[in-house]
Structure formats: C-alpha cells, structure tokens
Design a protein around this motif. Structure first.
Motif, PDB file in Angstrom:
ATOM      1  N   UNK A 198      -5.129   0.443   6.083  1.00 41.60           N
ATOM      2  CA  UNK A 198      -5.079   0.433   4.614  1.00 41.60           C
ATOM      3  C   UNK A 198      -4.636  -0.921   4.076  1.00 41.60           C
ATOM      4  N   UNK A 199      -4.936  -1.147   2.813  1.00 38.79           N
ATOM      5  CA  UNK A 199      -4.475  -2.373   2.159  1.00 38.79           C
ATOM      6  C   UNK A 199      -2.951  -2.354   2.076  1.00 38.79           C
ATOM      7  N   UNK A 200      -2.322  -3.517   2.093  1.00 41.91           N
ATOM      8  CA  UNK A 200      -0.866  -3.551   1.945  1.00 41.91           C
ATOM      9  C   UNK A 200      -0.456  -2.925   0.614  1.00 41.91           C
ATOM     10  N   UNK A 201       0.679  -2.238   0.571  1.00 38.92           N
ATOM     11  CA  UNK A 201       1.152  -1.685  -0.704  1.00 38.92           C
ATOM     12  C   UNK A 201       1.252  -2.774  -1.766  1.00 38.92           C
ATOM     13  N   UNK A 202       0.745  -2.514  -2.959  1.00 40.57           N
ATOM     14  CA  UNK A 202       0.750  -3.520  -4.014  1.00 40.57           C
ATOM     15  C   UNK A 202       2.133  -3.714  -4.632  1.00 40.57           C
TER      16      UNK A 202
END
Length: 306
Positions: free
Chosen positions: A160-164
């Motif tokens: 997953x994308x890194x937490x924003x």
C-alpha cells in the motif's frame, strides 16, 4: 497627455520596484519590449504593466523565475502551474508529516529500542522509493500465472501507499514491513497452485467472490460457519479441479487448506502490519484464510453458527 510607452525607470517608479529588478525581468525575457528610443533604449507598452503585476503575484508565492518565464511565454498555463505547485506542496507536507511521526516515534522510547526504531524508520524516509521497494518485492514473489488484474489487486494490498498523515504507530508499521521483506527466506504469500492455474481467470474470479463475502462477514462480526463465502470458496476449488462440490470433496479440500495454512509467523506479522499502516483499510489475509478454513470444517458437520 496619454503615454504609449515607458522606460525601465518609469516602470520601476510606477510599480514601486527597484530599477535593477525591472531590468532583470526584462533581461530574462519576462517583459515584452514595445519599441526602442532614438538612443536605443528599450521602451515598454501597456502589457508590461500587466506582466509585472502577474510576476509580482507569482513571486509572492515564491514561484521561481524560470517557472514564471514558462507561464508568460505560454510554455505552460497558469492552471498547470497551480496544479504542479499544489502537488509539490502536498508532497512536501507528506514528507514533513513523516519526519514528525518519525521523530515522535524516536522521542517515545530510549536506549536499544530507540536504536532499533531508528534503524527501521531510516528505510522509509524516501517515500516513493519505499513503496517501490515493496511493490518490486511482491511482483517478484507472486505467481506470474495470476491474471494481471488479480495480480495488481494483490500488489495494491501487499504494497500500500505510505500513510498520508502518519502517526508513530502507522509509520513504524510501514517501516517494519520493509524490515520483514528484507529478511532472508521470508515466506512468500502464495504458492503456485498448478491445478487451479488450468483455468486461472475463472478460478480467481470465484475466489474474489469468496473474498468479498468473507470481508462482509468479518465486517459484521459473524463467526465462521456454513454460508455463501464458504460455498464460493469450495466451488472455486471444485471447478478448478473439474470436480463437484460434494461433502467428500470438501473433506479433501479441508485437508489441503489445513496443511497449507501454516503461515510463517513473519508473514502473519506482515499482514498485521499492513492493517496497522492502513488503519484497517486492507483485510488481513491470514484472518480471512482461517475464517474460511474453520467455516469449511463446520460446513462438513452441518453446524450453523449461532
């Protein structure tokens, strides 16, 4: 008397800018020259006033001269500039939030634990590269025989994308995911299922249906047991093996999935970290697998969960 053109000095006086600044704008090609005086000096028309206003507004936003030049020369539009600058600011904010979460995570401990956290958090300070590391790992590990759409779905879950807007816990979880995949002999998520691959797209379509039903059941807090999710799971495997979904087949299938459910604890930890990093947005596959395995067993006994 109406004036049609102005000198650099007159533009400077009228706009409140230093003469050297107006000359710099002119030398940089930002100001259109309308004419030349008899002595060869540059004269500027009315459009120069509007151009200076635009330049001053963009400079107030700390827009580089090179970028302003692209706008005034038509190389890029103001809309494109705003969009690009907004994206850059959001990227920078994400970097700052990561730095803040990292420092808070380090401030929250001491001694050996601080050194441990520092080691793993240092792996994910370059966010685009950090995500590519996860993505590349799982593209190597997952079966190439998997249908492309299914493969992309699994990669999106596993990398997953890194937490924003990370907090220390989510940043630490995302960092530890990188530590795990770097561990020698880290167990891959799946093994090739040669029999299922004979009809891969159809098999995975049914497995996806079973997964969706499992997600819904888990979201409702339902205990494992007979039902649509288990039926879809058993049907997918039966069709892949060109068999019927009978009690005998389910007994055989239960033996297979029970033997294959011995997940490496590190892999189980990985799915748990994915859940933490995404705030529960992504299903823990080990939890789903166990739920289906127990449900399959109960379907053989005819026990319905209360």
């Amino acid at each position: 008397m109406t004036q049609d053109t102005w000198s650099i000095g007159e533009l400077a006086a009228g706009t409140g800018l230093p003469v050297k600044t107006v000359r710099y704008y002119s030398d940089s090609g930002l100001l259109p020259v309308a004419a030349r005086s008899s002595g060869g000096h540059r004269r500027y028309g009315p459009e120069a006033w509007e151009r200076i206003r635009l330049i001053r507004r963009l400079r107030a936003l700390e827009t580089p001269i090179a970028t302003i030049t692209q706008v005034v020369t038509g190389e890029r539009t103001l809309d494109e500039l705003v969009s690009a600058e907004l994206g850059a600011v959001q990227e920078r904010l994400t970097e700052l939030r990561w730095r803040e979460a990292t420092l808070k995570a380090l401030d929250d401990c001491e001694g050996e634990e601080r050194l441990r956290r520092l080691e793993i958090l240092s792996r994910v300070q370059r966010l685009p590269e950090a995500r590519r590391t996860l993505t590349d790992h799982w593209y190597r590990e997952l079966s190439a025989a998997m249908p492309p759409r299914r493969l992309d779905t699994m990669i999106a879950m596993l990398a997953p994308a890194p937490p924003q807007d990370p907090v220390p816990a989510t940043a630490l979880a995302y960092a530890e995911m990188h530590l795990l995949i770097a561990t020698p002999s880290f167990t891959r998520w799946t093994q090739d299922h040669d029999e299922e691959m004979r009809d891969g797209p159809a098999f995975y379509a049914e497995i996806d249906e079973a997964a969706a039903l499992t997600v819904a059941a888990l979201a409702q807090g339902l205990p494992p047991g007979p039902g649509p999710a288990v039926d879809a799971f058993a049907s997918a495997h039966a069709r892949a093996r060109r068999e019927s979904d009978t009690p005998a087949f389910r007994t055989h299938l239960h033996g297979l999935v029970t033997r294959s459910s011995g997940f490496d604890p590190r892999l189980e930890r990985y799915w748990s970290l994915v859940g933490t990093a995404t705030c529960g947005r992504i299903l823990n596959m080990t939890v789903a697998h166990r739920w289906l395995t127990e449900g399959l067993a109960l379907s053989l006994t005819g026990i319905t969960p209360s």
